[in-house]
Structure formats: C-alpha cells, structure tokens
Write a protein that holds these residues in place. Structure first.
Motif, short mmCIF file in Angstrom:
data_model
loop_
_atom_site.label_atom_id
_atom_site.label_comp_id
_atom_site.label_asym_id
_atom_site.label_seq_id
_atom_site.Cartn_x
_atom_site.Cartn_y
_atom_site.Cartn_z
N ASP A 1 0.80 -1.22 0.00
CA ASP A 1 0.00 0.00 0.00
C ASP A 1 0.84 1.27 0.00
N GLN A 2 2.11 1.18 0.41
CA GLN A 2 2.93 2.38 0.50
C GLN A 2 3.27 2.93 -0.88
N TRP A 3 3.97 2.15 -1.69
CA TRP A 3 4.40 2.60 -3.01
C TRP A 3 3.93 1.67 -4.12
N GLY A 4 2.97 0.80 -3.80
CA GLY A 4 2.44 -0.09 -4.83
C GLY A 4 3.36 -1.26 -5.11
N THR A 5 3.14 -1.87 -6.27
CA THR A 5 3.90 -3.06 -6.64
C THR A 5 4.68 -2.87 -7.94
N ARG A 6 4.46 -1.76 -8.61
CA ARG A 6 5.13 -1.49 -9.88
C ARG A 6 6.37 -0.63 -9.67
N PRO A 7 7.40 -0.86 -10.46
CA PRO A 7 8.59 -0.02 -10.36
C PRO A 7 8.27 1.44 -10.69
N TRP A 8 8.90 2.36 -9.97
CA TRP A 8 8.72 3.79 -10.25
C TRP A 8 9.17 4.10 -11.67
#
Length: 170
Positions: free
Chosen positions: A34-41
């Motif tokens: 939930d913090q930064w998702g699961t996909r690479p920035w």
C-alpha cells in the motif's frame, strides 16, 4: 563500511529511480504494497515525471557505500502539494529511499542526519517530512526514532492513502 553522502543533480534521476524501484521490491517482500504499490517507479511515466520535478525543485543527496548508490533523499524549501506549507521557512524531505541491498546499515539515518545539517547550514530551524502512515505506523515510528515528532495526519487520492507529517526542530 563507510557511508558517504554527495550532492546530486538531474543526472542522478536514473539512480534515484533505481533506488526507488529497489525499495518497492523490498517493501513488497515485507508484504507492504500500500505504501508505493507493486510497480517499479521507473515504469510509470507519472512517477518518473514527479521525481524529475522534485529533483528540479530541490537538492538531491545520494548516499554511497563503496561508490555504489545506497540511498537518496531530496531537500526542497516546501512540502508536496498535498501538505500545507509551514508558517515559517522550512526544509522538506522528499523521496527518502534505501536500496534493498543496504537496508539495516544506517543509510536512512545518515541521510536524515545530513538533512538536519543542511537545515542548520541554511540557517533554518524547521525540518519536515511526510510518510506513509499505514502498515501499523512502522514508518512513522522510524521517523520518530530519528528525532521527528508527529504533526498532522492526511489522506491522498481516491484510495485515501494514509499519511503523516512529522517535524524536527534543529
């Protein structure tokens, strides 16, 4: 193992994105999605653009161990758009991230200590940061362990991403 911190620039955006991508892998390995998702920035045009904007608005700092980028943060004179500015001049921490290979080695603490020094060097006394407040508040507790105190809570977006603003007087 010595951590060195150097001033970065626009040329470091690919390294910053790689650090953020690695942090996502580490977070996901801890089942924190939930913090930064699961996909690479680096795979999101919107995220890449936001990193480029933050770097252009502030001063990125890169922590290195044996010449390898181990962590990063960018300092700006203002918060992200979803946080109200302070009533006084401030230094604001953006995109603090540590490469998954270097977690637990004090990289984040060294970068935050550097942020305190930079705040003093600028003749200011307020250093602020915001962070993800979910996952039982572990990141909030981390910032508290680094000398920050909670101020206001907030949510962002349709999914009501929970956030916390913290400050430190230097």
């Amino acid at each position: 193992m010595e951590i060195t911190i150097r001033k970065g620039g626009a040329e470091d955006v690919p390294a910053i994105l790689a650090l953020l991508d690695s942090a996502v892998v580490w977070l996901n390995g801890k089942e924190i999605t939930d913090q930064w998702g699961t996909r690479p920035w680096s795979g999101s045009e919107k995220s890449v653009r936001r990193v480029e904007e933050i770097v252009a608005e502030g001063t990125p700092w890169i922590a290195e161990i044996d010449g390898v980028p181990a962590g990063t943060l960018t300092l700006t004179p203002h918060p992200a758009p979803y946080v109200a500015p302070a009533d006084e001049p401030e230094v604001y921490v953006h995109i603090l991230a540590t490469d998954e290979k270097f977690h637990g080695r004090g990289v984040g603490a060294a970068l935050l200590a550097h942020a305190v020094e930079e705040t003093r060097r600028q003749g200011l006394s307020l250093l602020r940061v915001d962070c993800f407040a979910g996952s039982e508040g572990r990141l909030v507790a981390y910032y508290e362990s680094q000398g920050f105190t909670r101020t206001e809570s907030f949510t962002v977006g349709d999914d009501a991403w929970p956030g916390q603003v913290l400050e430190q007087r230097v």
